[in-house]
Write a protein that holds these residues in place. Sequence first.
Motif, PDB file in Angstrom:
ATOM      1  N   ARG A  67     -17.379 -20.323  -1.238  1.00 16.54           N
ATOM      2  CA  ARG A  67     -17.895 -19.477  -2.505  1.00 16.54           C
ATOM      3  C   ARG A  67     -17.633 -20.684  -3.525  1.00 16.54           C
ATOM      4  NH1 ARG A  67     -15.490 -17.273  -6.728  1.00 16.54           N
ATOM      5  NH2 ARG A  67     -16.713 -15.510  -7.644  1.00 16.54           N
ATOM      6  N   GLU A  68     -16.638 -21.425  -3.629  1.00 16.57           N
ATOM      7  CA  GLU A  68     -16.243 -22.245  -4.676  1.00 16.57           C
ATOM      8  C   GLU A  68     -17.242 -23.562  -4.613  1.00 16.57           C
ATOM      9  OE1 GLU A  68     -14.196 -22.012  -7.176  1.00 16.57           O
ATOM     10  OE2 GLU A  68     -13.932 -19.879  -6.618  1.00 16.57           O
ATOM     11  N   ARG A  69     -17.349 -23.822  -3.187  1.00 17.57           N
ATOM     12  CA  ARG A  69     -18.384 -24.927  -3.217  1.00 17.57           C
ATOM     13  C   ARG A  69     -19.969 -24.690  -3.765  1.00 17.57           C
ATOM     14  NH1 ARG A  69     -17.389 -28.626   1.454  1.00 17.57           N
ATOM     15  NH2 ARG A  69     -15.366 -29.212   0.798  1.00 17.57           N
ATOM     16  N   VAL A  70     -20.477 -23.224  -3.221  1.00 20.55           N
ATOM     17  CA  VAL A  70     -21.654 -22.957  -4.006  1.00 20.55           C
ATOM     18  C   VAL A  70     -21.511 -22.670  -5.536  1.00 20.55           C
ATOM     19  CG1 VAL A  70     -23.193 -20.733  -3.888  1.00 20.55           C
ATOM     20  CG2 VAL A  70     -22.422 -21.818  -1.885  1.00 20.55           C
ATOM     21  N   LEU A  71     -20.709 -22.089  -5.917  1.00 21.42           N
ATOM     22  CA  LEU A  71     -20.486 -21.752  -7.432  1.00 21.42           C
ATOM     23  C   LEU A  71     -19.957 -23.055  -8.141  1.00 21.42           C
ATOM     24  CD1 LEU A  71     -18.825 -18.374  -7.387  1.00 21.42           C
ATOM     25  CD2 LEU A  71     -21.443 -18.847  -7.786  1.00 21.42           C
ATOM     26  N   GLY A  72     -19.400 -24.085  -7.625  1.00 24.96           N
ATOM     27  CA  GLY A  72     -19.104 -25.154  -8.246  1.00 24.96           C
ATOM     28  C   GLY A  72     -20.434 -26.068  -8.811  1.00 24.96           C
ATOM     29  N   SER A  73     -21.272 -26.133  -8.148  1.00 26.41           N
ATOM     30  CA  SER A  73     -22.398 -26.802  -8.452  1.00 26.41           C
ATOM     31  C   SER A  73     -23.699 -26.074  -8.995  1.00 26.41           C
ATOM     32  CB  SER A  73     -22.861 -27.819  -7.270  1.00 26.41           C
ATOM     33  OG  SER A  73     -23.170 -26.932  -6.235  1.00 26.41           O
TER      34      SER A  73
END
Length: 90
Positions: A67-73
């Motif tokens: 989730r953090e990977r997706v939302l991070g960018s």
Amino acid sequence: MAKTDDTIENRVYLFESLASSYVAAASEQLSSDDEQTRQRALRALAELAYVSCVVADTQRLSPEQVRERVLGSFEPEQPPEARPGRGKRR
């Protein structure tokens, strides 16, 4: 992280599943005469492709880390009135 045949198959499977549902729900937007409407729908498909790749490439991460990977960018498109310098004039 090296992409294996399994990872690529997972990407394709995830995107096919997500895109199929999206196209069914957004067919009017995808075939709209309005260029901006069509572009927003196409950007949504591109985001689905991106998410499919991230999920397939991060199989060993926890759901929270994915989730953090997706939302991070991901930077959501701002409505016109929220963009800097585009407020209503009085």
